[in-house]
Design a protein around this motif. Structure first.
Motif, short mmCIF file in Angstrom:
data_model
loop_
_atom_site.label_atom_id
_atom_site.label_comp_id
_atom_site.label_asym_id
_atom_site.label_seq_id
_atom_site.Cartn_x
_atom_site.Cartn_y
_atom_site.Cartn_z
N MET A 76 31.53 34.47 -2.33
CA MET A 76 30.24 34.04 -2.18
C MET A 76 30.46 32.73 -0.83
O MET A 76 29.63 32.75 -0.02
N GLU A 77 30.16 31.82 -1.63
CA GLU A 77 30.80 30.50 -0.89
C GLU A 77 31.73 30.65 0.39
O GLU A 77 31.31 30.59 1.43
N HIS A 78 32.62 31.53 0.59
CA HIS A 78 33.62 31.81 1.69
C HIS A 78 32.75 32.54 2.99
O HIS A 78 32.70 32.72 3.62
N ALA A 79 31.79 33.61 2.41
CA ALA A 79 30.92 34.07 3.52
C ALA A 79 30.03 33.50 4.42
O ALA A 79 29.19 33.73 4.98
N PHE A 80 29.19 32.56 2.98
CA PHE A 80 28.27 31.98 3.32
C PHE A 80 29.40 31.04 4.75
O PHE A 80 28.06 30.97 5.93
N VAL A 81 29.54 30.15 5.08
CA VAL A 81 30.83 29.80 6.15
C VAL A 81 31.09 31.02 7.35
O VAL A 81 30.93 29.82 8.42
N GLU A 82 31.44 31.46 6.47
CA GLU A 82 31.62 33.09 7.93
C GLU A 82 29.62 32.88 8.31
O GLU A 82 30.02 33.13 9.61
N HIS A 83 29.10 32.98 7.23
CA HIS A 83 27.67 33.52 8.65
C HIS A 83 26.67 32.46 9.06
O HIS A 83 25.98 32.44 9.89
N PHE A 84 26.34 31.49 9.16
CA PHE A 84 26.41 29.88 8.92
C PHE A 84 27.18 29.00 10.01
O PHE A 84 27.95 28.81 9.02
N PRO A 85 26.55 28.05 10.25
CA PRO A 85 27.80 26.87 10.88
C PRO A 85 27.82 25.85 10.26
O PRO A 85 26.52 25.67 8.76
N ALA A 86 28.21 25.19 9.84
CA ALA A 86 28.39 23.81 9.21
C ALA A 86 27.26 23.11 8.83
O ALA A 86 26.69 22.82 8.00
N ASP A 87 26.07 22.86 10.09
CA ASP A 87 25.22 22.25 10.20
C ASP A 87 24.32 23.03 10.11
O ASP A 87 23.21 22.43 10.39
N GLY A 88 23.84 24.91 10.16
CA GLY A 88 23.14 25.38 9.34
C GLY A 88 22.80 26.03 8.19
O GLY A 88 21.93 27.00 8.23
N PHE A 89 23.57 25.31 6.86
CA PHE A 89 22.63 26.03 5.77
C PHE A 89 21.86 26.19 5.61
O PHE A 89 20.94 25.19 5.74
N PRO A 90 21.52 26.88 4.54
CA PRO A 90 19.54 27.18 4.33
C PRO A 90 20.51 26.87 2.98
O PRO A 90 21.11 26.67 2.17
N ALA A 91 19.34 26.20 2.39
CA ALA A 91 19.10 25.54 0.98
C ALA A 91 19.22 26.71 0.23
O ALA A 91 19.11 27.73 0.90
N ARG A 92 20.12 26.69 -1.14
CA ARG A 92 20.47 27.56 -1.44
C ARG A 92 20.21 28.03 -3.69
O ARG A 92 20.50 27.03 -3.48
N MET A 93 20.02 28.90 -4.03
CA MET A 93 19.87 28.79 -5.32
C MET A 93 21.03 29.56 -5.56
O MET A 93 20.26 30.82 -5.02
N THR A 94 22.05 29.76 -6.69
CA THR A 94 22.25 30.95 -6.97
C THR A 94 22.18 31.08 -8.52
O THR A 94 22.96 29.91 -8.75
N ALA A 95 22.27 31.90 -8.84
CA ALA A 95 21.86 32.42 -10.49
C ALA A 95 23.20 33.76 -10.18
O ALA A 95 23.06 34.53 -9.62
N THR A 96 23.03 33.71 -11.66
CA THR A 96 23.46 35.36 -12.91
C THR A 96 22.36 36.68 -12.87
O THR A 96 21.60 35.30 -13.67
#
Length: 119
Positions: A76-96
């Protein structure tokens, strides 16, 4: 009072509700046999829903990621790097969680900001 626009689904929730400058995303589940396929498809679906609301993926300010298996967190971390620029990540909460559909590996929900002057 701001106009409210809803993007319906065949279920008892909206894919998104746009109210003023904010877009609230309901669950987005991707298709595919693997976690990566499901996650990338879910992100594509989020982007398509945001487009319907006059927003873009880079307008996402908060995202909740629900995983069936915490072992998928590095992918998931790798995919977010593919979809968002380094200075444009949304705030995120990850849970199972355990999903109703046994084949589901990931779901996304979140909030986007359309900014002033957008439809």
């Amino acid at each position: 009072m701001p106009d409210v626009t809803r993007i319906p689904t065949p279920h008892s929730y909206s894919a998104a509700v746009a109210a003023g400058d904010l877009v609230f995303l309901g669950l987005h589940r991707g298709s595919g046999a693997t976690f990566d396929e499901q996650l990338h498809d879910a992100v594509r679906q989020v982007a398509a829903t945001l487009e319907q609301c006059g927003a873009h993926l880079h307008d996402l300010v908060k995202v909740q990621v629900w995983l069936a298996d915490i072992a998928d967190l590095p992918a998931m971390e790798h995919a977010f790097v593919e979809h968002f620029p380094a200075d444009g990540f949304p705030a995120r909460m990850t849970a199972t969680t355990q999903f109703w559909d046994e084949d589901c590996r990931v779901m996304l929900e979140g909030v986007a900001h359309r900014g002033a002057g957008r439809p």
